[in-house]
Write a protein that holds these residues in place. Sequence first.
Motif, PDB file in Angstrom:
ATOM      1  N   ILE A  20       0.866  -1.184   0.000  1.00  0.00           N
ATOM      2  CA  ILE A  20       0.000   0.000   0.000  1.00  0.00           C
ATOM      3  C   ILE A  20       0.899   1.228   0.000  1.00  0.00           C
ATOM      4  CG2 ILE A  20      -1.834   1.246   1.204  1.00  0.00           C
ATOM      5  CD1 ILE A  20      -2.633  -1.369   2.518  1.00  0.00           C
ATOM      6  N   VAL A  21       0.754   2.078  -1.013  1.00  0.00           N
ATOM      7  CA  VAL A  21       1.582   3.267  -1.167  1.00  0.00           C
ATOM      8  C   VAL A  21       0.771   4.499  -0.759  1.00  0.00           C
ATOM      9  CG1 VAL A  21       2.942   4.660  -2.771  1.00  0.00           C
ATOM     10  CG2 VAL A  21       2.870   2.164  -3.028  1.00  0.00           C
ATOM     11  N   TYR A  22       1.359   5.309   0.101  1.00  0.00           N
ATOM     12  CA  TYR A  22       0.714   6.546   0.546  1.00  0.00           C
ATOM     13  C   TYR A  22       1.426   7.729  -0.104  1.00  0.00           C
ATOM     14  CZ  TYR A  22      -1.093   3.355   4.076  1.00  0.00           C
ATOM     15  OH  TYR A  22      -1.694   2.297   4.717  1.00  0.00           O
ATOM     16  N   GLN A  23       0.681   8.541  -0.850  1.00  0.00           N
ATOM     17  CA  GLN A  23       1.243   9.699  -1.570  1.00  0.00           C
ATOM     18  C   GLN A  23       0.476  10.965  -1.203  1.00  0.00           C
ATOM     19  OE1 GLN A  23       0.703   8.252  -5.617  1.00  0.00           O
ATOM     20  NE2 GLN A  23       2.886   7.770  -5.771  1.00  0.00           N
ATOM     21  N   LEU A  24       1.179  12.081  -1.338  1.00  0.00           N
ATOM     22  CA  LEU A  24       0.509  13.365  -1.196  1.00  0.00           C
ATOM     23  C   LEU A  24      -0.325  13.641  -2.432  1.00  0.00           C
ATOM     24  CD1 LEU A  24       3.304  15.693   0.272  1.00  0.00           C
ATOM     25  CD2 LEU A  24       1.234  14.926   1.436  1.00  0.00           C
ATOM     26  N   PRO A  25      -1.489  14.182  -2.260  1.00  0.00           N
ATOM     27  CA  PRO A  25      -2.244  14.614  -3.447  1.00  0.00           C
ATOM     28  C   PRO A  25      -1.401  15.586  -4.273  1.00  0.00           C
ATOM     29  CG  PRO A  25      -3.598  14.745  -1.473  1.00  0.00           C
ATOM     30  CD  PRO A  25      -2.208  14.477  -1.017  1.00  0.00           C
ATOM     31  N   GLU A  26      -1.603  15.587  -5.564  1.00  0.00           N
ATOM     32  CA  GLU A  26      -0.799  16.416  -6.463  1.00  0.00           C
ATOM     33  C   GLU A  26      -0.866  17.896  -6.074  1.00  0.00           C
ATOM     34  OE1 GLU A  26      -0.315  17.269 -11.272  1.00  0.00           O
ATOM     35  OE2 GLU A  26      -1.613  15.651 -10.533  1.00  0.00           O
ATOM     36  N   ALA A  27      -2.011  18.339  -5.589  1.00  0.00           N
ATOM     37  CA  ALA A  27      -2.162  19.764  -5.220  1.00  0.00           C
ATOM     38  C   ALA A  27      -1.324  20.121  -4.001  1.00  0.00           C
ATOM     39  CB  ALA A  27      -3.633  20.052  -4.945  1.00  0.00           C
ATOM     40  N   GLU A  28      -0.957  19.119  -3.177  1.00  0.00           N
ATOM     41  CA  GLU A  28      -0.185  19.404  -1.977  1.00  0.00           C
ATOM     42  C   GLU A  28       1.302  19.188  -2.170  1.00  0.00           C
ATOM     43  OE1 GLU A  28      -1.683  17.269   1.345  1.00  0.00           O
ATOM     44  OE2 GLU A  28      -3.780  17.775   0.970  1.00  0.00           O
ATOM     45  N   GLN A  29       1.722  18.773  -3.378  1.00  0.00           N
ATOM     46  CA  GLN A  29       3.138  18.554  -3.636  1.00  0.00           C
ATOM     47  C   GLN A  29       3.821  19.874  -3.979  1.00  0.00           C
ATOM     48  OE1 GLN A  29       3.829  15.361  -6.426  1.00  0.00           O
ATOM     49  NE2 GLN A  29       2.264  14.034  -5.499  1.00  0.00           N
ATOM     50  N   VAL A  30       3.704  20.830  -3.070  1.00  0.00           N
ATOM     51  CA  VAL A  30       4.257  22.173  -3.243  1.00  0.00           C
ATOM     52  C   VAL A  30       5.016  22.534  -1.981  1.00  0.00           C
ATOM     53  CG1 VAL A  30       3.747  24.608  -3.640  1.00  0.00           C
ATOM     54  CG2 VAL A  30       2.351  22.844  -4.736  1.00  0.00           C
ATOM     55  N   CYS A  31       6.210  23.100  -2.125  1.00  0.00           N
ATOM     56  CA  CYS A  31       7.039  23.496  -0.992  1.00  0.00           C
ATOM     57  C   CYS A  31       6.348  24.622  -0.229  1.00  0.00           C
ATOM     58  CB  CYS A  31       8.411  23.944  -1.487  1.00  0.00           C
ATOM     59  SG  CYS A  31       9.500  24.514  -0.150  1.00  0.00           S
ATOM     60  N   TYR A  32       6.167  24.409   1.112  1.00  0.00           N
ATOM     61  CA  TYR A  32       5.501  25.426   1.908  1.00  0.00           C
ATOM     62  C   TYR A  32       6.395  26.641   2.147  1.00  0.00           C
ATOM     63  CZ  TYR A  32       8.275  23.528   5.782  1.00  0.00           C
ATOM     64  OH  TYR A  32       9.310  23.098   6.585  1.00  0.00           O
ATOM     65  N   CYS A  33       7.726  26.511   1.783  1.00  0.00           N
ATOM     66  CA  CYS A  33       8.659  27.621   2.011  1.00  0.00           C
ATOM     67  C   CYS A  33       8.730  28.556   0.820  1.00  0.00           C
ATOM     68  CB  CYS A  33      10.044  27.061   2.328  1.00  0.00           C
ATOM     69  SG  CYS A  33      11.310  28.320   2.664  1.00  0.00           S
ATOM     70  N   CYS A  34       8.977  27.952  -0.378  1.00  0.00           N
ATOM     71  CA  CYS A  34       9.167  28.808  -1.561  1.00  0.00           C
ATOM     72  C   CYS A  34       8.086  28.614  -2.611  1.00  0.00           C
ATOM     73  CB  CYS A  34      10.532  28.559  -2.190  1.00  0.00           C
ATOM     74  SG  CYS A  34      10.704  26.900  -2.913  1.00  0.00           S
ATOM     75  N   GLY A  35       7.257  27.613  -2.439  1.00  0.00           N
ATOM     76  CA  GLY A  35       6.211  27.369  -3.434  1.00  0.00           C
ATOM     77  C   GLY A  35       6.647  26.507  -4.597  1.00  0.00           C
ATOM     78  N   GLY A  36       7.901  25.999  -4.568  1.00  0.00           N
ATOM     79  CA  GLY A  36       8.377  25.157  -5.658  1.00  0.00           C
ATOM     80  C   GLY A  36       7.768  23.760  -5.607  1.00  0.00           C
ATOM     81  N   ALA A  37       7.947  23.005  -6.706  1.00  0.00           N
ATOM     82  CA  ALA A  37       7.389  21.651  -6.793  1.00  0.00           C
ATOM     83  C   ALA A  37       8.224  20.684  -5.958  1.00  0.00           C
ATOM     84  CB  ALA A  37       7.343  21.198  -8.243  1.00  0.00           C
ATOM     85  N   LEU A  38       7.549  19.759  -5.276  1.00  0.00           N
ATOM     86  CA  LEU A  38       8.226  18.726  -4.494  1.00  0.00           C
ATOM     87  C   LEU A  38       8.526  17.512  -5.364  1.00  0.00           C
ATOM     88  CD1 LEU A  38       6.119  18.778  -1.183  1.00  0.00           C
ATOM     89  CD2 LEU A  38       8.274  19.959  -1.652  1.00  0.00           C
ATOM     90  N   HIS A  39       9.622  16.823  -5.077  1.00  0.00           N
ATOM     91  CA  HIS A  39       9.945  15.578  -5.772  1.00  0.00           C
ATOM     92  C   HIS A  39      10.128  14.467  -4.739  1.00  0.00           C
ATOM     93  CE1 HIS A  39      13.982  16.874  -4.518  1.00  0.00           C
ATOM     94  NE2 HIS A  39      14.332  15.596  -4.611  1.00  0.00           N
ATOM     95  N   GLU A  40      10.049  13.219  -5.193  1.00  0.00           N
ATOM     96  CA  GLU A  40      10.200  12.083  -4.292  1.00  0.00           C
ATOM     97  C   GLU A  40      11.659  11.909  -3.904  1.00  0.00           C
ATOM     98  OE1 GLU A  40       8.518   8.568  -5.870  1.00  0.00           O
ATOM     99  OE2 GLU A  40       6.534   9.439  -6.227  1.00  0.00           O
ATOM    100  N   MET A  41      11.948  12.072  -2.616  1.00  0.00           N
ATOM    101  CA  MET A  41      13.325  11.989  -2.132  1.00  0.00           C
ATOM    102  C   MET A  41      13.652  10.570  -1.631  1.00  0.00           C
ATOM    103  SD  MET A  41      15.116  14.159   0.943  1.00  0.00           S
ATOM    104  CE  MET A  41      14.141  13.322   2.176  1.00  0.00           C
ATOM    105  N   SER A  42      12.753   9.964  -0.866  1.00  0.00           N
ATOM    106  CA  SER A  42      12.956   8.621  -0.314  1.00  0.00           C
ATOM    107  C   SER A  42      11.609   8.078   0.141  1.00  0.00           C
ATOM    108  CB  SER A  42      13.949   8.657   0.860  1.00  0.00           C
ATOM    109  OG  SER A  42      13.418   9.426   1.925  1.00  0.00           O
ATOM    110  N   THR A  43      11.641   6.907   0.731  1.00  0.00           N
ATOM    111  CA  THR A  43      10.406   6.307   1.251  1.00  0.00           C
ATOM    112  C   THR A  43      10.647   5.789   2.666  1.00  0.00           C
ATOM    113  OG1 THR A  43      10.969   4.139   0.338  1.00  0.00           O
ATOM    114  CG2 THR A  43       9.604   5.598  -1.039  1.00  0.00           C
ATOM    115  N   GLU A  44       9.593   5.673   3.418  1.00  0.00           N
ATOM    116  CA  GLU A  44       9.612   5.039   4.730  1.00  0.00           C
ATOM    117  C   GLU A  44       8.679   3.823   4.675  1.00  0.00           C
ATOM    118  OE1 GLU A  44       8.466   7.850   7.627  1.00  0.00           O
ATOM    119  OE2 GLU A  44      10.229   9.144   7.376  1.00  0.00           O
TER     120      GLU A  44
END
Length: 525
Positions: A106-130
């Motif tokens: 089961i994979v848990y992902q952020l909705p596409e609308a929330e994949q935005v940096c809360y600091c600068c507003g840039g797009a987030l990318h997948e860094m790693s998984t837990e």
Amino acid sequence: MKNTGQSSTSTEQLQSHIEKLQTQFDELSAKLKWYEEQFRLAQQKRFGASSEKTDPNQLDLQLFNEAEVLATTEEADAHVETITYSRKKPSGSREAKLDQFPVETIVYQLPEAEQVCYCCGGALHEMSTETRSEIKIIPAQVKVVRHVRQVYACRHCEREDVHTPVVTAPMPRPVYPGSFASPSILAHVMCQKYVESQPLYRQEQQFARLGLPLSRQTLANWMIYGAEKWLSHLEERMRVHLLRQDVLYADETTLQVLREPGKAPQTQSYMWLYRTGRMGPPIVLFDYKRTRGGEHPRDYLQGFHGYLHVDGYAGYHKVANTTLVGCWAHARRKFDEALKVLPSTEERKGTVAQQGLQYCNQLFVVERDIKEKTTEERYAIRKERSKPILDAYLVWLCQQRARTLPKSAVGQAIAYSLNQWEKLTSFLEDGRLEMDNNRSERSIKPFVIGRKNWLFANSPRGAKASAIIYSLLETAKENQLNPFQYLNYLFEQIPQLSDVTNGEKLDRFLPWSTSLPDVCHITKS
């Protein structure tokens, strides 16, 4: 003169009466001591620890270790100190133990609308998984399988010819024609009763909770039919292979069968066990009989030639062409019980019971040391180390027999070893033999545990069916098979055989056969 004669006669009568009273007193004292021993033994069995292990500090007999105790090592350096320690070896990661099971991810992902940096507003990318893992259990489910096979006909022949050929698609034969029983439910019910010790009335309740009304009478009929129709042929074939061995083990235990002709329901019948040893394929067979007569092992083992490990029951002497091998675990247990029945205020160290126990312990120490040795090495080491212990033990037994009350616990322990001496020393003859009959006692234990749950067999047919099923399942367990998967495979495949009495074809389905599919084997992590 007359008075003197009367006085002398009176004195003799009093002396005779005193001697008679003293004899009665001694007999009553011995009987009282015996009852006290039996009471303490019963209390110990009910409330005490069941282990028969001996304190390692009590294993040594001065008779055997005098040289080791008195000797010193000249080369030992007094300034050298050796320090040892032990630690638990890592058994591998927990994840590795789960590799054999299917994985649901089961994979848990952020909705596409929330994949935005809360600091600068840039797009987030997948860094790693837990990742975390959990074990999920899927409870038993009931499913109906409908077998539908197509019937084909030729349209041209239907229009033009008088005879129309009909072709029917092949379909596997059912395991129980005319019933709802499938290979899987037969295997499940048998394993629940004979492996997990679940009586049929509990299984009836379990099926009811699943919404499936199956009476225990129906389940019992399924068990008997599956055993008599299919499994009995394999059990007979296993017996053929059993009788070809040179070393066997035997044991027996009680069984209550309610509807035996000519017997009251309260009387005891017997379940006999026969199995192989260190050599050859592991085979465990059960045989139901109405009595404990020695004719039963005699008839069952007809054609066998070799060594037979047994306990002290005299009925095994009827088995022809065999050398009986006694059980030192039984001999040792007699002294262990004699030690346990001593009053708590009495010193145990140095008693006759402890001395006898130490002799037995010395023999078991040798057996522990040669457990992994070859047959030839076991034979040679026993001649070198065990034979002197046995010789000394026999001398000690003969000495103590004259000094001990025969009916006391320790007296009975001494008598057991002397009466069984020929059988107890037979293990010296062949390195394949063992000192005890524990192998058969371990094999009969699942039946004993099951008997405590389902209590009795309803009829001789049911008892015989139970013996057949136990034979297949216990042999499967000895050969590292999954009992359910193995039975399911048998009930799928054996009904498809054209001749279920063909020995060569049946050998492919025996528990040690290399032709069994991987699904039947227990997956080792």
